[in-house]
Motif scaffolding. Structure first.
Motif, short mmCIF file in Angstrom:
data_model
loop_
_atom_site.label_atom_id
_atom_site.label_comp_id
_atom_site.label_asym_id
_atom_site.label_seq_id
_atom_site.Cartn_x
_atom_site.Cartn_y
_atom_site.Cartn_z
N UNK A 26 -5.70 7.01 -2.70
CA UNK A 26 -6.19 7.35 -0.74
C UNK A 26 -6.51 6.33 -0.74
N UNK A 27 -7.01 5.16 -1.94
CA UNK A 27 -7.63 3.64 -1.22
C UNK A 27 -6.48 3.21 -0.58
N UNK A 76 0.76 -0.92 -0.22
CA UNK A 76 -0.34 -0.27 0.16
C UNK A 76 1.03 1.55 0.16
N UNK A 98 -7.11 12.70 2.00
CA UNK A 98 -8.60 13.05 1.89
C UNK A 98 -8.31 14.76 1.37
N UNK A 149 -6.21 4.30 2.40
CA UNK A 149 -7.36 5.53 4.24
C UNK A 149 -6.82 3.70 4.97
N UNK A 150 -6.04 2.75 4.20
CA UNK A 150 -5.59 1.90 4.95
C UNK A 150 -4.56 1.83 5.88
N UNK A 151 -3.65 3.16 6.27
CA UNK A 151 -2.38 2.88 6.41
C UNK A 151 -2.93 4.32 7.69
N UNK A 152 -3.79 4.45 8.03
CA UNK A 152 -4.22 5.39 9.04
C UNK A 152 -3.17 5.25 10.77
#
Lengths: 222, 434
Positions: free
Chosen positions: A83-84, A9, A102, A87-90
């Motif tokens: 973004x995709x 990612x 964002x 978003x899984x790496x916050x």
């Protein structure tokens, strides 16, 4: 605490954000050309970028290549894919870092609705650059360098395809090597050596663009 | 307060910036929606919170004792306090959990208790002991409200609620069996993904999906890029039935094979433990006051909404005679679904519904409609009144603690009592005063 999946990612986040940045700049140049009534070679651009020419004319290309949510090759989709991946790496990027991605996505959505999209697109560029800056503040070195490897690979790819700043190709390959050594990414060694030899070793024979692109695209078997 | 309300739009913009969203599936398509925030807080005075705190601690303590009892012999059933039908036939009861006592004997580490405030008192509507969600929203909103209007918090004596992550971390550390803390998410297309990722960040835990985790020799491992890490506590946000394809649904692609074996061996704490559904079943809700008396020898401090079980003949008769003034809930449904107000049904539908209740009495509970208090909400610059509930979060770690805040959800539809975000509701901050 990275994992293989998170590394993927991070890498693709780097690639897609870079794709947005360079594509927006290229598009801005094309728009500028159109102002003076000069024709733009969008068909050639599509061929070089390896994307399907689904556009009816130059104006259609400029609008849809920028903003068409249904066109996976569009810059909007590249931003969406960035973004995709983000978003899984916050917990890696932090909420602060993620917020710039964002904001960039929101900005490109606003730009699509705007009567002066080029002005709005500057906000997209600003936020991606702010994201990059935030990486130095919030992200561990290894993760940051994976993102930067993604950026380098994307830049090298587009340089070769479009001749955009091609004179800087060797600098970019050197930069990629430097970043790569600071990560635990495992590149395809044969592709890496071939690319490095072809671009950095003047004693080795020059490689064709097609050959260079094969090595670049297969650098990371992710 | 005016200053805070004036900044509502800016606070909502900030919430959007930080990706404060929830996911929703409609017609098979996934959409992310912003969760509308109303800046007028719900205010709970100190003495009222003290009352709620005592009642909530009592309730969750009894529920934890119930879970331990049910999975280690079921004395409460043998003593005839809770009918076996409501325990062993419940879809939340998992035979795979029989005999397992989790680390430190805690089953429900994070309990989300839904309450409403009526004219006379607070009433408990529902216990959520599986994967209660929602704490992250008021947590981040408070931070943004303080930024937007510092003066509001200088001039009001509001208890700081930003310790939730610290409390949660304490809960994880308390039961950790040796290793890292992991927040286990089904993935980004889950409705509460924002919360999973935000809580992982704030508790300094690793956010992981099933692909990152595996069990070997009854130990759970996280597959890092550079090395593997033993997992000591797993804050799972995956439903029981999908948690382990070996123990539960074999078609689950989001679970971790053999997780239950690692759990049974005592090598990993699962937060909340699997099988808690047996205690937050809408049917079991009826028995919670009895549990409090049975296990603690105390009178319940907080009350249930008046509830009837059609399962019992006497209750069934009352329900069928008064269907038009009751709210009927399907015990298998959640998220505001399966809730029917008798007054909204035509005569024909009422008769049909009565037949369904007669045929499947275990499937439903019926409650008197509580006319819970409306709260002020800003709508297009006007203050309007809307129905609202409160989800209180009770964390069971070294001690049982009630988070001095909570998620206040409100209906945006003036005619509706349903406040769930999935049904278009918004949320508010919940202030507890010093």
């Amino acid at each position: 605490m990275g994992s293989k999946i998170k590394s993927e990612h991070l890498y693709w986040l780097g690639r897609y954000t870079e794709r947005v940045l360079i594509s927006v700049r290229l598009l801005m140049d094309m728009y500028d050309q159109m102002i003076d009534g000069d024709p733009i070679d969008y068909q050639g651009f599509c061929t070089r970028m390896g994307i399907d020419n689904i556009y009816t004319d130059a104006a259609d290309f400029c609008r849809r290549y920028l903003f068409d949510a249904d066109d996976p090759d569009s810059i909007y989709c590249a931003m969406r894919f960035a973004y995709d991946n983000a978003i899984v790496l916050r917990e890696v990027l932090t909420s602060e870092g993620l917020s710039y991605i964002q904001l960039a996505l929101t900005a490109i959505e606003h730009a699509a609705e705007s009567s002066s999209p080029l002005v709005e697109l500057q906000v997209v560029i600003d936020n991606i650059n702010a994201f990059r800056g935030s990486c130095y503040e919030h992200i561990d070195e290894s993760s940051r360098n994976i993102i930067r490897c993604g950026s380098s690979v994307e830049r090298i790819d587009i340089m070769i395809r479009t001749r955009y700043h091609l004179n800087r190709l060797s600098d970019e390959v050197s930069m990629l090597l430097n970043r790569l050594y600071k990560t635990r990414l495992e590149p395809d060694q044969e592709c890496l050596n071939s690319l490095v030899d072809a671009v950095l070793d003047s004693r080795k024979p020059e490689a064709s663009d097609e050959q260079l692109l094969v090595w670049v695209e297969n650098l990371f078997p992710l | 307060m005016d200053s805070l309300i004036r900044h509502t739009d800016q606070i909502n913009q900030q919430l959007a910036r930080y990706g404060v969203k929830f996911g929703i599936y409609k017609n098979g398509v996934f959409n992310e929606r912003l969760f509308p925030f109303d800046a007028i807080p719900r205010i709970i005075p100190a003495d009222q919170f003290d009352y709620l705190e005592r009642g909530l601690k009592q309730r969750v303590t009894a529920l934890n004792l119930f879970l331990k009892d049910i999975y280690t012999g079921g004395k409460i059933v043998r003593d005839g306090v809770v009918p076996a039908d409501f325990v062993y036939a419940s879809s939340g009861y998992l035979s795979a959990c029989e005999g397992i006592v989790p680390p430190r004997g805690i089953f429900s580490h994070i309990s989300g208790i839904d309450l409403v405030q009526a004219e006379d008192d607070w009433y408990i509507l529902e216990d959520n002991l599986r994967i209660p969600s929602g704490a992250s929203y008021p947590l981040i909103a408070r931070d943004l409200c303080r930024r937007a209007s510092p003066i509001t918090f200088q001039t009001n004596r509001v208890v700081d609620n930003r310790n939730y992550a610290e409390m949660l971390r304490g809960v994880m550390d308390n039961v950790n069996c040796g290793g890292i803390n992991v927040v286990f998410t089904p993935g980004r297309y889950n409705a509460a993904y924002f919360e999973h990722s935000y809580l992982a960040e704030r508790t300094d835990s690793v956010l992981a999906e099933s692909r990152d985790l595996y069990v070997e020799n009854d130990v759970l491992w996280y597959q890092g890029l550079e090395q593997t890490y033993r997992v000591g506590a797993l804050y799972r946000r995956v439903s029981d039935e999908f948690l382990d394809p070996v123990a539960f649904r074999p078609d689950s692609l989001i679970g971790i094979p053999n997780l239950m074996a690692a759990y049974r061996a005592g090598n990993v704490a699962i937060i909340n433990t699997p099988g808690n559904g047996v205690a937050d079943d809408k049917g079991i809700y009826y028995f919670v006051p009895k549990m409090i008396r049975y296990y603690l020898g105390e009178e319940p401090i907080l009350h249930n909404a008046p509830t009837y079980l059609p399962f019992y003949e006497e209750d069934r008769k009352y329900v069928l005679d008064n269907l038009e003034k009751l709210v009927i809930k399907d015990v298998a449904e959640a998220g505001g679904y399966g809730v029917v107000f008798g007054r909204d049904l035509t005569k024909e539908k009422l008769a049909q519904f009565a037949e369904t209740i007669k045929n499947e009495p275990r499937r439903f509970i019926a409650q008197e409609i509580i006319n819970f208090l409306d709260l002020p909400v800003m709508e297009k610059g006007e203050q309007v009144m809307r129905k609202a509930d409160l989800r209180a979060f009770v964390l069971s770690g070294e001690e049982v603690q009630v988070w001095p805040s909570g998620l206040t959800r409100f209906s945006r539809d003036p005619t509706s009592f349903v406040v769930n975000s999935s049904q278009g509701g918004g949320f508010k901050d919940t202030w507890v005063l010093k």
